[in-house]
Design an enzyme around this catalytic site. Structure first.
Site, PDB file in Angstrom:
ATOM      1  N   SER A 126      -2.747  -7.305  -4.412  1.00  0.00           N
ATOM      2  CA  SER A 126      -4.111  -6.969  -3.978  1.00  0.00           C
ATOM      3  C   SER A 126      -5.132  -8.031  -4.363  1.00  0.00           C
ATOM      4  O   SER A 126      -5.036  -8.663  -5.427  1.00  0.00           O
ATOM      5  CB  SER A 126      -4.494  -5.643  -4.642  1.00  0.00           C
ATOM      6  OG  SER A 126      -5.873  -5.432  -4.553  1.00  0.00           O
ATOM      7  N   GLU A 128      -7.816  -7.337  -5.512  1.00  0.00           N
ATOM      8  CA  GLU A 128      -8.442  -6.864  -6.755  1.00  0.00           C
ATOM      9  C   GLU A 128      -7.947  -7.677  -7.952  1.00  0.00           C
ATOM     10  O   GLU A 128      -8.566  -7.644  -9.013  1.00  0.00           O
ATOM     11  CB  GLU A 128      -8.152  -5.377  -6.975  1.00  0.00           C
ATOM     12  CG  GLU A 128      -9.008  -4.444  -6.140  1.00  0.00           C
ATOM     13  CD  GLU A 128     -10.485  -4.471  -6.536  1.00  0.00           C
ATOM     14  OE1 GLU A 128     -10.807  -4.076  -7.652  1.00  0.00           O
ATOM     15  OE2 GLU A 128     -11.312  -4.904  -5.715  1.00  0.00           O
ATOM     16  N   TYR A 150      -6.522  -0.763 -12.475  1.00  0.00           N
ATOM     17  CA  TYR A 150      -5.757  -0.955 -11.230  1.00  0.00           C
ATOM     18  C   TYR A 150      -5.465  -2.448 -11.018  1.00  0.00           C
ATOM     19  O   TYR A 150      -4.325  -2.849 -10.782  1.00  0.00           O
ATOM     20  CB  TYR A 150      -6.541  -0.398 -10.037  1.00  0.00           C
ATOM     21  CG  TYR A 150      -5.945  -0.779  -8.698  1.00  0.00           C
ATOM     22  CD1 TYR A 150      -4.846  -0.101  -8.181  1.00  0.00           C
ATOM     23  CD2 TYR A 150      -6.472  -1.842  -7.951  1.00  0.00           C
ATOM     24  CE1 TYR A 150      -4.284  -0.472  -6.950  1.00  0.00           C
ATOM     25  CE2 TYR A 150      -5.915  -2.211  -6.737  1.00  0.00           C
ATOM     26  CZ  TYR A 150      -4.829  -1.526  -6.237  1.00  0.00           C
ATOM     27  OH  TYR A 150      -4.274  -1.901  -5.032  1.00  0.00           O
TER      28      TYR A 150
HETATM   29  P1  NAP Z   1      -2.438   4.848  -0.135  1.00  0.00           P
HETATM   30  O1  NAP Z   1      -2.878   5.301   1.216  1.00  0.00           O
HETATM   31  O2  NAP Z   1      -3.155   5.325  -1.348  1.00  0.00           O
HETATM   32  O3  NAP Z   1      -0.882   5.229  -0.272  1.00  0.00           O
HETATM   33  C1  NAP Z   1      -0.223   5.201  -1.526  1.00  0.00           C
HETATM   34  C2  NAP Z   1       1.179   5.738  -1.351  1.00  0.00           C
HETATM   35  O4  NAP Z   1       1.858   5.704  -2.620  1.00  0.00           O
HETATM   36  C3  NAP Z   1       1.238   7.194  -0.873  1.00  0.00           C
HETATM   37  O5  NAP Z   1       2.291   7.325   0.064  1.00  0.00           O
HETATM   38  C4  NAP Z   1       1.587   7.945  -2.154  1.00  0.00           C
HETATM   39  O6  NAP Z   1       2.247   9.170  -1.938  1.00  0.00           O
HETATM   40  C5  NAP Z   1       2.525   6.939  -2.818  1.00  0.00           C
HETATM   41  N1  NAP Z   1       2.744   7.199  -4.253  1.00  0.00           N
HETATM   42  C6  NAP Z   1       1.798   7.250  -5.212  1.00  0.00           C
HETATM   43  N2  NAP Z   1       2.380   7.516  -6.394  1.00  0.00           N
HETATM   44  C7  NAP Z   1       3.714   7.624  -6.179  1.00  0.00           C
HETATM   45  C8  NAP Z   1       4.845   7.901  -7.017  1.00  0.00           C
HETATM   46  N3  NAP Z   1       4.702   8.125  -8.320  1.00  0.00           N
HETATM   47  N4  NAP Z   1       6.068   7.932  -6.457  1.00  0.00           N
HETATM   48  C9  NAP Z   1       6.216   7.730  -5.143  1.00  0.00           C
HETATM   49  N5  NAP Z   1       5.193   7.478  -4.290  1.00  0.00           N
HETATM   50  C10 NAP Z   1       3.948   7.429  -4.803  1.00  0.00           C
HETATM   51  O7  NAP Z   1      -2.439   3.242  -0.202  1.00  0.00           O
HETATM   52  P2  NAP Z   1      -2.518   2.159   0.996  1.00  0.00           P
HETATM   53  O8  NAP Z   1      -3.939   1.860   1.287  1.00  0.00           O
HETATM   54  O9  NAP Z   1      -1.584   2.531   2.062  1.00  0.00           O
HETATM   55  O10 NAP Z   1      -1.964   0.858   0.228  1.00  0.00           O
HETATM   56  C11 NAP Z   1      -0.580   0.576   0.178  1.00  0.00           C
HETATM   57  C12 NAP Z   1      -0.311  -0.358  -0.989  1.00  0.00           C
HETATM   58  O11 NAP Z   1      -1.028  -1.567  -0.828  1.00  0.00           O
HETATM   59  C13 NAP Z   1      -0.715   0.180  -2.356  1.00  0.00           C
HETATM   60  O12 NAP Z   1       0.212  -0.321  -3.299  1.00  0.00           O
HETATM   61  C14 NAP Z   1      -2.080  -0.429  -2.603  1.00  0.00           C
HETATM   62  O13 NAP Z   1      -2.334  -0.507  -3.982  1.00  0.00           O
HETATM   63  C15 NAP Z   1      -1.882  -1.783  -1.959  1.00  0.00           C
HETATM   64  N6  NAP Z   1      -3.074  -2.440  -1.408  1.00  0.00           N
HETATM   65  C16 NAP Z   1      -3.879  -1.773  -0.542  1.00  0.00           C
HETATM   66  C17 NAP Z   1      -4.954  -2.424   0.034  1.00  0.00           C
HETATM   67  C18 NAP Z   1      -5.857  -1.733   1.035  1.00  0.00           C
HETATM   68  O14 NAP Z   1      -6.942  -2.244   1.282  1.00  0.00           O
HETATM   69  N7  NAP Z   1      -5.429  -0.629   1.631  1.00  0.00           N
HETATM   70  C19 NAP Z   1      -5.193  -3.765  -0.285  1.00  0.00           C
HETATM   71  C20 NAP Z   1      -4.329  -4.423  -1.153  1.00  0.00           C
HETATM   72  C21 NAP Z   1      -3.259  -3.752  -1.706  1.00  0.00           C
HETATM   73  P3  NAP Z   1       1.439  10.572  -1.752  1.00  0.00           P
HETATM   74  O15 NAP Z   1       1.169  10.667  -0.267  1.00  0.00           O
HETATM   75  O16 NAP Z   1       2.423  11.559  -2.251  1.00  0.00           O
HETATM   76  O17 NAP Z   1       0.184  10.484  -2.560  1.00  0.00           O
HETATM   77  O1  F7E Z   2     -14.583   0.153  -2.631  1.00  0.00           O
HETATM   78  C1  F7E Z   2     -18.222   0.014  -3.348  1.00  0.00           C
HETATM   79  C2  F7E Z   2     -17.295  -0.106  -4.531  1.00  0.00           C
HETATM   80  O2  F7E Z   2     -13.008   2.046  -2.985  1.00  0.00           O
HETATM   81  C3  F7E Z   2     -15.122  -1.003  -2.024  1.00  0.00           C
HETATM   82  C4  F7E Z   2      -8.152  -0.306  -2.417  1.00  0.00           C
HETATM   83  O3  F7E Z   2      -7.411  -0.173  -1.223  1.00  0.00           O
HETATM   84  O4  F7E Z   2      -9.062  -2.408  -1.717  1.00  0.00           O
HETATM   85  C5  F7E Z   2      -9.418  -1.103  -2.149  1.00  0.00           C
HETATM   86  O5  F7E Z   2     -10.163  -1.164  -3.354  1.00  0.00           O
HETATM   87  C6  F7E Z   2     -16.476  -1.348  -2.636  1.00  0.00           C
HETATM   88  C7  F7E Z   2     -16.508  -1.347  -4.161  1.00  0.00           C
HETATM   89  O6  F7E Z   2     -12.145  -0.221  -2.211  1.00  0.00           O
HETATM   90  C8  F7E Z   2     -18.959   3.535  -2.934  1.00  0.00           C
HETATM   91  O7  F7E Z   2     -18.039  -0.193  -5.735  1.00  0.00           O
HETATM   92  C9  F7E Z   2     -20.075   1.690  -3.050  1.00  0.00           C
HETATM   93  O8  F7E Z   2     -17.187  -2.491  -4.603  1.00  0.00           O
HETATM   94  O9  F7E Z   2     -13.376   1.173  -0.633  1.00  0.00           O
HETATM   95  P1  F7E Z   2     -13.258   0.889  -2.069  1.00  0.00           P
HETATM   96  P2  F7E Z   2     -11.751  -1.239  -3.385  1.00  0.00           P
HETATM   97  O10 F7E Z   2     -12.172  -0.753  -4.707  1.00  0.00           O
HETATM   98  O11 F7E Z   2     -12.206  -2.594  -2.966  1.00  0.00           O
HETATM   99  C10 F7E Z   2      -8.295  -3.177  -2.653  1.00  0.00           C
HETATM  100  C11 F7E Z   2      -7.994  -4.515  -2.042  1.00  0.00           C
HETATM  101  C12 F7E Z   2      -7.115  -2.444  -3.163  1.00  0.00           C
HETATM  102  O12 F7E Z   2      -6.104  -3.037  -3.504  1.00  0.00           O
HETATM  103  C13 F7E Z   2      -7.293  -0.987  -3.476  1.00  0.00           C
HETATM  104  O13 F7E Z   2      -6.037  -0.316  -3.525  1.00  0.00           O
HETATM  105  O14 F7E Z   2     -17.396  -0.334  -2.232  1.00  0.00           O
HETATM  106  N1  F7E Z   2     -18.762   1.374  -3.150  1.00  0.00           N
HETATM  107  N2  F7E Z   2     -20.222   3.022  -2.927  1.00  0.00           N
HETATM  108  C14 F7E Z   2     -18.037   2.496  -3.081  1.00  0.00           C
HETATM  109  N3  F7E Z   2     -16.706   2.696  -3.111  1.00  0.00           N
HETATM  110  C15 F7E Z   2     -16.262   3.981  -2.989  1.00  0.00           C
HETATM  111  N4  F7E Z   2     -14.927   4.211  -2.989  1.00  0.00           N
HETATM  112  N5  F7E Z   2     -17.133   5.043  -2.865  1.00  0.00           N
HETATM  113  C16 F7E Z   2     -18.480   4.870  -2.825  1.00  0.00           C
HETATM  114  O15 F7E Z   2     -19.247   5.845  -2.712  1.00  0.00           O
END
Ligand code: NAP
Ligand code: F7E
Length: 325
Positions: A126, A128, A150
């Site tokens: 990520s 992050e 995280y």
């Molecule tokens: P998500 O919607 O939160 O999905 C997370 C998945 O992990 C869900 O299927 C969840 O199952 C499963 N999970 C959580 N804990 C588990 C456990 N103990 N055992 C087995 N399965 C478990 O996340 P996403 O947005 O699709 O992201 C996919 C991956 O990419 C994650 O690793 C995230 O950290 C990473 N990532 C995401 C982004 C983004 O912007 N979306 C960016 C960079 C990296 P349940 O349905 O049971 O909760």
């Molecule tokens: O926040 C600001 C908050 O929760 C984005 C995950 O998929 O992407 C995601 O992480 C920004 C932050 O995503 C609210 O402070 C303001 O700066 O949508 P987010 P994230 O934290 O960037 C990365 C790449 C991952 O890997 C993660 O798994 O938005 N913000 N107001 C808020 N954020 C939330 N959630 N809620 C608010 O009300």
């Protein structure tokens, strides 16, 4: 016997897992998904895949369940998308986040190393991990400075992937993905929180929306484009790490302006800043440089920020209208 390639996706019920399953089915893979046990079966995102994918219970916390699954399936490719992925929760549950998001990666790598070392492995790293950045845009050589439990866990997951590649010659890739969204995004993440609120406000203009830091800047892309990049990484001759991003940055306020304008409303009449939603340590801005992925994988994002947010609002409008009926 089936000639199809066998793939195992952890996190198949999540946003990315569901898009990746769609994509791999279109490429004629035999798709298996790992799910954790729950008292209710809520698989909304993969409802349309019933009968097309096989689901297996196992948990990132449980080495035996993972090992048994890898032994049984002997996958050609394994995508580790499961994690505790919501940044604010990682301050409330730092140990659980580390167990899932950091150590969970090693559990999977160990199963592959011992039982099927030629499995191609993808780790969901990520942006992050970059956290408090001083260099713009960020690429594969930018130093990490994570700002949440995280982010710290993801740094571990990244380096253990690199380490197993270098120690055991596994085909293990780390995709450093910047924020990517869709109509299947969890409702607590900021884009979806806003698009859902805008859709509800269209039907009830008295509705307000509490948000935290409106000035935070992110590089937002479309999840469907990003899962394609994951697959491309595993089709290369050599395993490597890649940044996946659009290279365009917007503020949270930009998302709100666009989403409310799309339903004919002014965001200023609806959004209320709530100090309680600010994070203990913020990542102020992130913007990725995906030129390595463009050059080596031939990957390009296809959906613009504006199209993404408008599509998400439209999908949420459909949803709230259907619920109202
Ligand atoms: P998500 O919607 O939160 O999905 C997370 C998945 O992990 C869900 O299927 C969840 O199952 C499963 N999970 C959580 N804990 C588990 C456990 N103990 N055992 C087995 N399965 C478990 O996340 P996403 O947005 O699709 O992201 C996919 C991956 O990419 C994650 O690793 C995230 O950290 C990473 N990532 C995401 C982004 C983004 O912007 N979306 C960016 C960079 C990296 P349940 O349905 O049971 O909760
Ligand atoms: O926040 C600001 C908050 O929760 C984005 C995950 O998929 O992407 C995601 O992480 C920004 C932050 O995503 C609210 O402070 C303001 O700066 O949508 P987010 P994230 O934290 O960037 C990365 C790449 C991952 O890997 C993660 O798994 O938005 N913000 N107001 C808020 N954020 C939330 N959630 N809620 C608010 O009300």
């Amino acid at each position: 016997m089936s000639q199809k390639k066998i793939v195992l996706i952890t996190g198949i019920t999540g946003q990315d897992g569901s898009y990746l399953a769609d994509f791999l089915l279109s490429k004629d893979y035999e798709v298996h998904g790992m799910i954790r046990r729950s008292s209710t079966e809520r698989y909304e995102r993969i409802e349309h895949l019933k009968g097309k994918v096989e689901l297996h219970q196992a948990d990132l916390l449980d080495q035996h369940s993972i090992t048994n699954l890898v032994d049984r399936l002997r996958p050609d490719e394994l995508y580790n998308l499961a994690a505790q992925s919501f940044v604010p929760t990682s301050w409330d549950q730092p140990l659980l986040t580390a167990e899932y998001t950091a150590l969970g990666v090693t559990r999977i790598l160990e199963a592959i190393r011992l039982l099927k070392p030629d499995t191609k492995f993808y780790q969901a790293s990520s942006s992050e991990m970059f956290g408090k950045v001083k260099i713009y845009p960020q690429n594969e050589d930018t130093p990490f400075y994570p700002r949440s439990p995280y982010g710290v866990s993801k740094v571990y997951g990244h380096w253990i992937t690199v380490n197993y590649r270098e120690s055991y010659d596994l085909f293990a890739c780390s995709g450093i993905l910047f924020n990517h969204e869709s109509k299947r995004r969890g409702i607590e993440f900021v884009t979806r929180k806003i698009t859902l609120a805008a859709a509800k406000a269209k039907l009830d203009p008295s509705r307000k929306l509490k948000l935290g830091n409106l000035e935070a800047r992110r590089d937002w892309g479309f999840a469907g484009d990003y899962v394609r990049a994951m697959w491309m990484m595993l089709q290369q001759e050599k395993a490597d790490d890649y940044v996946i991003a659009t290279g365009v940055m917007h503020t949270v306020q930009d998302v709100a302006e666009l989403a409310y304008a799309h339903v004919g409303l002014d965001w200023k009449d609806h959004v209320v800043v709530d100090q309680g939603l600010f994070r203990p340590a913020e990542v102020d801005q992130l913007m990725g440089d995906a030129s390595k992925a463009k050059k080596e994988l031939g990957w390009e994002p296809e959906v613009s920020f504006e199209e993404l947010i408008r599509t998400m609002v439209d999908a949420d409008l459909e949803r709230v209208k259907a619920e109202k009926k």
